[in-house]
Design an enzyme around this catalytic site. Structure first.
Site, mmCIF file in Angstrom:
data_model
loop_
_atom_site.group_PDB
_atom_site.id
_atom_site.type_symbol
_atom_site.label_atom_id
_atom_site.label_comp_id
_atom_site.label_asym_id
_atom_site.label_seq_id
_atom_site.Cartn_x
_atom_site.Cartn_y
_atom_site.Cartn_z
ATOM 1 N N GLU A 54 0.607 -1.264 0.031
ATOM 2 C CA GLU A 54 0.005 0.003 0.141
ATOM 3 C C GLU A 54 0.813 1.122 -0.114
ATOM 4 O OE1 GLU A 54 -4.051 0.038 1.652
ATOM 5 O OE2 GLU A 54 -3.167 1.036 3.410
ATOM 6 N N LYS A 56 0.517 4.806 1.468
ATOM 7 C CA LYS A 56 -0.241 5.616 2.696
ATOM 8 C C LYS A 56 0.557 6.342 3.594
ATOM 9 C CE LYS A 56 -2.460 3.361 6.799
ATOM 10 N NZ LYS A 56 -2.612 1.890 7.261
ATOM 11 N N LYS A 116 -8.012 2.426 -2.806
ATOM 12 C CA LYS A 116 -8.512 2.311 -1.253
ATOM 13 C C LYS A 116 -9.292 3.700 -0.942
ATOM 14 C CE LYS A 116 -7.836 -0.583 2.003
ATOM 15 N NZ LYS A 116 -7.343 -0.424 3.167
ATOM 16 N N GLU A 165 -14.655 -5.708 2.357
ATOM 17 C CA GLU A 165 -13.958 -5.763 3.642
ATOM 18 C C GLU A 165 -14.771 -5.911 4.738
ATOM 19 O OE1 GLU A 165 -10.856 -2.757 4.196
ATOM 20 O OE2 GLU A 165 -11.890 -2.250 6.188
ATOM 21 N N ASN A 186 -10.493 -7.413 7.755
ATOM 22 C CA ASN A 186 -9.399 -6.387 8.289
ATOM 23 C C ASN A 186 -8.992 -6.671 9.644
ATOM 24 O OD1 ASN A 186 -8.051 -4.048 8.911
ATOM 25 N ND2 ASN A 186 -9.524 -2.477 7.677
ATOM 26 N N GLU A 216 -5.948 -8.058 5.928
ATOM 27 C CA GLU A 216 -5.634 -6.987 5.909
ATOM 28 C C GLU A 216 -5.195 -6.203 7.116
ATOM 29 O OE1 GLU A 216 -9.445 -6.077 2.890
ATOM 30 O OE2 GLU A 216 -8.829 -4.551 4.231
ATOM 31 N N SER A 217 -4.196 -5.393 7.252
ATOM 32 C CA SER A 217 -3.720 -4.465 8.466
ATOM 33 C C SER A 217 -3.020 -5.153 9.468
ATOM 34 C CB SER A 217 -5.064 -3.896 9.214
ATOM 35 O OG SER A 217 -5.688 -2.959 8.070
HETATM 36 O O1 LIG Z 1 -5.233 2.763 9.026
HETATM 37 C C1 LIG Z 1 -6.053 3.280 9.724
HETATM 38 O O2 LIG Z 1 -5.642 3.705 10.628
HETATM 39 C C2 LIG Z 1 -7.653 3.298 9.193
HETATM 40 C C3 LIG Z 1 -8.366 4.130 10.235
HETATM 41 C C4 LIG Z 1 -9.662 3.897 9.608
HETATM 42 C C5 LIG Z 1 -10.026 3.445 8.570
HETATM 43 C C6 LIG Z 1 -9.196 3.001 7.537
HETATM 44 C C7 LIG Z 1 -7.838 2.687 8.056
HETATM 45 N N1 LIG Z 1 -7.054 2.026 7.379
HETATM 46 C C8 LIG Z 1 -7.253 1.368 6.112
HETATM 47 C C9 LIG Z 1 -6.579 0.257 5.992
HETATM 48 O O3 LIG Z 1 -7.483 -0.770 5.674
HETATM 49 C C10 LIG Z 1 -5.045 -0.054 5.838
HETATM 50 O O4 LIG Z 1 -4.240 1.048 5.410
HETATM 51 C C11 LIG Z 1 -4.494 -1.032 5.194
HETATM 52 O O5 LIG Z 1 -5.184 -2.517 5.529
HETATM 53 C C12 LIG Z 1 -2.990 -1.408 5.688
HETATM 54 O O6 LIG Z 1 -2.998 -1.483 6.991
HETATM 55 P P1 LIG Z 1 -1.543 -1.509 7.918
HETATM 56 O O7 LIG Z 1 -0.736 -2.401 7.174
HETATM 57 O O8 LIG Z 1 -1.868 -1.797 9.247
HETATM 58 O O9 LIG Z 1 -1.074 0.082 7.599
#
Ligand SMILES: O=C(O)c1ccccc1NCC(=O)[C@H](O)[C@H](O)COP(=O)(O)O
Length: 261
Positions: A54, A56, A116, A165, A186, A216-217
């Site tokens: 991503e 970001k 996204k 998601e 997520n 995800e995340s």
């Molecule tokens: O990332 C956040 O804080 C967030 C808060 C509110 C809504 C969405 C959010 N993030 C979007 C995502 O789903 C993430 O950017 C993506 O899954 C990657 O996550 P990470 O690897 O933890 O940066």
């Protein structure tokens, strides 16, 4: 109001302004609108790493992550690393992204690109196609079943893949339908920001086999990937872990080399 409600509240106003600024017909007439798309779900089915990397800059949970990079370098770096697809955050207010980021990523690499975004309106799907996306994200927490059906069918009519998601069982049950390609779990609760890989593990066996499963995340180690693979996950969406470094492409290369070694 929780953060997700606030994002959606702001997004509704933003989309109305965007519609007034650029008519649908102009998006549909744009150069990229009629190009063939690359399927992320097909790429994930045969990928050895399954990494969706991503772009970001910031997030509501982490504030600033990295403002010192340019999208072109990140996209080229991710492609050279051998990721399966790239996710580009296009929300400006909360993530510091834009549709121009998507366009620059499109002009820099051949990877399947995910827009996204907090999609609540067909207009945003037209934008996704016009700015070079191959995939859209739909978030069950902010949509009704009817919304998911109409938005996903609209995306499919434009040859876009759909990643839906969810974060819990209720969202999953309301969402399952044939017009989705990938089901993403997520690990971050978008209302509290708590992150737990257990969410992906708990929901995995409730996802029918015809959908590609994406976790995800909060993924920051090879161990996490190895832990999730036995639960059927083929895709792994990773943002902060790569973007917090000076060279996200290099970080992704090292990560993928370790998965495959
Ligand atoms: O990332 C956040 O804080 C967030 C808060 C509110 C809504 C969405 C959010 N993030 C979007 C995502 O789903 C993430 O950017 C993506 O899954 C990657 O996550 P990470 O690897 O933890 O940066």
């Amino acid at each position: 109001m929780n953060i997700l409600d606030k994002i959606v509240f702001d997004k509704r106003k933003e989309v109305e302004l965007r519609k007034a600024l650029i008519p649908k017909s102009q998006l549909e007439a744009s150069v990229l609108f009629n190009r063939p798309t690359h399927s992320l779900s097909k790429a994930l089915r045969t990928s050895s790493s399954g990494i969706i990397a991503e772009h970001k800059r910031r997030s509501p949970s982490k504030a600033e992550i990295n403002y010192n990079l340019n999208v072109q370098d990140v996209a080229v770096g991710y492609e050279n690393a051998g990721v399966c697809g790239m996710s580009v955050l296009t929300d400006g207010k909360y993530f510091g992204g834009s549709l121009d980021d998507l366009l620059i990523a499109r002009s820099s690499c051949q990877l399947p690109l995910l827009r996204k975004e907090f999609i609540i309106d067909e207009y945003q799907i037209l934008e996704a196609k016009a700015y070079g996306a191959d995939v859209i994200l739909l978030i069950a927490a902010i949509l009704t079943r009817d919304d998911i059906k109409s938005l996903s069918e609209f995306a499919k009519s434009l040859q876009l893949d759909v990643l839906l998601e969810v974060h819990n069982e209720e969202e999953l049950h309301k969402s399952i339908m044939p017009s989705l390609d990938m089901l993403g779990v997520n690990n971050r609760d978008l209302k509290t920001f708590n992150v737990s890989l257990e969410t992906s593990k708990l929901l995995s066996n409730l996802i029918p086999d015809e959908f590609v499963k994406v976790s995800e995340s909060g993924i920051s180690s090879i161990e996490a990937i190895k832990e999730l693979q036995p639960f059927g996950y083929k895709g792994f969406l990773i943002g902060e872990n790569f973007m917090k470094t000076d060279n996200p492409g290099k970080s992704a290369t090292q990560f993928i080399n370790n998965i495959n070694s």
